[in-house]
Motif scaffolding. Sequence first.
Motif, short mmCIF file in Angstrom:
data_model
loop_
_atom_site.label_atom_id
_atom_site.label_comp_id
_atom_site.label_asym_id
_atom_site.label_seq_id
_atom_site.Cartn_x
_atom_site.Cartn_y
_atom_site.Cartn_z
N CYS A 163 44.32 39.43 41.09
CA CYS A 163 44.19 38.12 41.62
C CYS A 163 45.04 38.09 42.95
O CYS A 163 46.09 39.19 42.96
CB CYS A 163 45.16 37.04 41.06
N TRP A 176 50.41 31.97 35.81
CA TRP A 176 49.41 32.26 36.74
C TRP A 176 48.77 30.85 37.73
O TRP A 176 49.32 29.75 37.35
CB TRP A 176 48.00 32.56 35.74
N CYS A 181 42.87 33.04 35.30
CA CYS A 181 43.71 34.02 35.48
C CYS A 181 44.57 34.49 34.29
O CYS A 181 44.86 35.57 33.94
CB CYS A 181 44.64 33.84 36.79
#
Length: 196
Positions: A163, A176, A181
Amino acid sequence: MAAHPLALDLALTVRHDGHGGVADDLRDPDGLTEWVRERAATLPAVPDAARFTADAGTAEAVRALRAAVRALFARAVPGGPRPDGSEPPPGETALRRLNEAAAAAPAVPHLTWSEGAAPAAGWGPAGPASPRDALCAALARDAIAFLAGPDLARLRACHAPRCVRYFLKEHPRQEWCKPSCGNRARVARHHDRHRA
């Protein structure tokens, strides 16, 4: 319309593509045109933002400004993601780029007051400016306000595998940028435990 501060929204135009790579929503003038038109209401200093059309030079200028914003976000959040595998501009270069963009199209405060509504303050161009300068200046001014404002303390980098996004922490346990994620991070931890 943007759900985030405009500076964060600009930074989020770089994202994980779902296949191990990085996607760039502003990779070409059409992507920038769509992005600006969707945020026309948040760009009052950009004349006629709802009908804005980007050219290659404007797209390049906005990507350079985005690199500066992301570099400054990384400075504010140590260990933050790199945008596309390339190194961000150094801090002083990023600061200079941001300040130069903000100065390219001066803006002045103005007051609007529609019948039956409360007065509202906003910003508008101080004089004629190219669409490129007006857009970059508006984005840079928003980034300056964000970086010097109270929301900077909530800025975080998502640490999920692959990410490259930043987010504003909404609650104490948020780690996150989005649930997918979090799922990817938990799966990676699970695989790491069972490999050992």
